[in-house]
Every structure is written in C-alpha cells, then in structure tokens.
Design an enzyme around this catalytic site. Sequence first.
Site, short mmCIF file in Angstrom:
data_model
loop_
_atom_site.label_atom_id
_atom_site.label_comp_id
_atom_site.label_asym_id
_atom_site.label_seq_id
_atom_site.Cartn_x
_atom_site.Cartn_y
_atom_site.Cartn_z
N ASP A 1 42.41 44.54 44.93
CA ASP A 1 42.16 43.21 44.38
C ASP A 1 41.73 43.39 42.92
O ASP A 1 40.64 43.90 42.63
CB ASP A 1 41.05 42.54 45.20
CG ASP A 1 40.67 41.16 44.67
OD1 ASP A 1 41.10 40.78 43.57
OD2 ASP A 1 39.91 40.47 45.38
N LYS B 1 41.45 33.97 35.95
CA LYS B 1 40.47 34.67 35.11
C LYS B 1 41.16 35.23 33.86
O LYS B 1 40.90 34.79 32.76
CB LYS B 1 39.79 35.78 35.91
CG LYS B 1 39.02 35.18 37.10
CD LYS B 1 38.81 36.17 38.20
CE LYS B 1 38.45 35.52 39.51
NZ LYS B 1 37.29 34.65 39.49
N TRP C 1 33.05 40.01 46.98
CA TRP C 1 34.45 39.73 47.32
C TRP C 1 35.03 40.73 48.30
O TRP C 1 35.80 40.37 49.19
CB TRP C 1 35.30 39.59 46.05
CG TRP C 1 34.96 38.32 45.35
CD1 TRP C 1 34.28 38.18 44.18
CD2 TRP C 1 35.20 36.98 45.83
NE1 TRP C 1 34.10 36.85 43.89
CE2 TRP C 1 34.65 36.08 44.89
CE3 TRP C 1 35.81 36.45 46.97
CZ2 TRP C 1 34.70 34.70 45.04
CZ3 TRP C 1 35.87 35.07 47.12
CH2 TRP C 1 35.32 34.21 46.16
#
Length: 369
Positions: free
Chosen positions: A180, A204, A106
């Site tokens: 993040d 999530k 990511w």
Amino acid sequence: MNTNPPVVYNFSAGPATLPTAVLRTAQHELLDYNGSGCSVMTMSHRSDTFMSILHHAEQDLRDLMGIPNNYKVLFLQGGASAQFNMVVMNLANGFERVDSVVTGNWSQIAHKQMGSLSSARIHLAAHGGERYDYTDVPPPETWDVDASSAFVHYVINETVHGLQYRDIPKPDGLPTMVCDMSSEILSRPVNVRDFGVIYAGAQKNIGPSGATIVIIREDLLERCSDRVPDVWNYRSHVERQGMYNTPATYPIYIAGLVFRWLQAQGGVKAMEAVNELKARILYAAIDGSGGFYRNNVAAHARSYMNVIFHTPNAELDERFAQEATVHGLQLLRGYKTMGGLRASIYNAMPVQGVEALVAFMQDFQRRYG
Ligand SMILES: Cc1ncc(COP(=O)(O)O)c(C=O)c1O
C-alpha cells in the site's frame, strides 16, 4: 477584480493539496476540453477523447515510475480500502497463508479486512505496535514470513502514525510483496520490479479521491479465479482495458494533469529532493524547539510525507490548530484517534508552505512556551 485566492497552505492528509497549476488548467478546460465542446466530466468514458486521456495518464505514470512492460496499470474505484480485500480475493486463491506486517493504523485495518474474505490464514508477520508502540517500523529481516505464502502485505508509509520505511524492503527471501503506497507514491523512486502489486488511493499524491491506482505484475493475474465477481477481479479489469465498468473519469483526468506537472518538475527523483528538504526543515524545527514540540518516531523511520508533532498538552495542540487556521495554515489536527498535530507535506506542498508553518511554530512557541 482580484482573482488570486489568498495564500492558504493545506496540510490535509487527504484529500490533499493539489498543484495550483493543475487546478488552473482544470478550471480553464472545465467547460470545453481541448475543443471537444464537452467537459471531461460529461463525456463518455468510451469516447476517443477520454480513451486518449486514460492512455496518456497511464503512459505518463509508467514513465514516471519506470513501470516495466510486464506490469499492468489499472485505475479502479473503491479506494485503497477496497484493495485490502481485492488483494486477498485475487491473489490468495489456493494458498494456505498470507503474511501481514502491521506498522500502524492502515496496516492494522488491512490486516483485519484481509481476513474477512480469505480462505487463507492471515499470519501476523510483525507488529510494530506491540514491539515499538508505533514509534518505529519492524525491520524486514525480522518479519516472520514464509516464501510459500501467497504474498506479504505491508504499508510503506503510515499516514496516521507518521512512520515510513525509509529503506525500502527488498524482496530477497520474501514472498511476493504487496504494498500500500497510498501516502507516498511518486514521492521518491521505487523499483517496481521488487513488488508484485503496488496500490494507492489517489487523494494524496495523485489527484482527487475516487481513483485507485493498481500496478500488478502480469503473471499474478493467473491467480485470479473466475469465481471472483468481475468488478472485484483484477483479470476482468485488465481484459477489458480498464473499461469493465465506468471508471472515475474526472479523477483520472486530474491524475493525468498531475503526472504532467510532475514531469515538468523534473520527475520523481527531483521530487524526492524537494520532499527531503521539506521534511528536514520541519523535523529540524521540532527537534530544535527545546522540547516544546515533540515527535517520538525513531529518526530512521520518520515519515517524509506525514509529520506528526505534539505541543506540551492537548489544549495547546487544539489552540495551535485553531490559530494556524487563521494564519492560512489549514487542517493540521492529527488523526481523530491520535490527537496532536500532523502536517502532510506531499509532493504538491511547496517549500514555502513548510517555511510558513515553521515560522508560525516559532511564533506560537514564543507566545505559549
Ligand atoms: C496508507 C493508507 N492506506 C489506505 C487508506 C484508505 O484509503 P481510502 O480512503 O482511499 O480507502 C489511507 C487513507 O488515508 C491511507 O493513508
């Protein structure tokens, strides 16, 4: 009629399992929210009822994370991926350089995407792939950063590679930190003051997909230029109290229910203890398998949210995933480019789910080891 669903544990990395109690409340309120006669899905985002849902969700998130008053909270759309661009569009204006730490899938994508709309240079401050083949995270003291950079961007938990900064990087000598937290937000306490911006896709640890949490320190809003279109502009969203355009009302409502559930569990500190227990049980099963199951991540960087493991070969990995599904242990295949297996054990995964997985792992090894 038996209305209890069969016991299935969902190990998906996201959209991920949600607390059953939350889903039951949502089910109960689906057609008529709190006597309003409407579903939350069908009411105006500007109605008093929805504004109250949004207000309480924000306040509960503030309480759970200890978000100081000089931080704004936004529930945006576009996923965490949109933030890869928004952070640069809004915060790098007038700066020469942005520092970027690559630790896995990511942050690699973020690194590339941040460059696509930036007049500032995106400087690679550390690369965990080149240094450790993504089996460890580069320590913050080795990041090649410049205090005058617009910010340093990093991903605290790499969902695909199963890597986590277990010791949270501290800002001494670092530029503003933009983090993040998609796959670990609310799983353990963090000091929000250490960060300029925290962002996270909801799907999530927070709720269904569709909402993205952005927590931004107020003074950074001064960097947002009028030339950034309103829909991408943090300042525009803050000035319109999150109502610049239609927010993702239903995901925000579910997020609010999840925040209340978290409070009932004892808050983030209590959640951390459960998450540590689950991770300990699962890594112990991997390490105690005499090499049948493998995880190559350095012990201090192992993710407590996404546990990666491999059996002796890809064929057995596939067999494991298929047989596990039959036993009610779902979505254990690793990320498409990674192969292997991955158990995502976010806040809503109960300890019993991890115990059921470990029992299955032991049985599988007896049969194929
Ligand atoms: C750490 C991390 N960042 C970003 C993303 C991308 O999120 P989205 O699909 O919400 O854009 C993900 C998705 O799994 C992720 O795990």
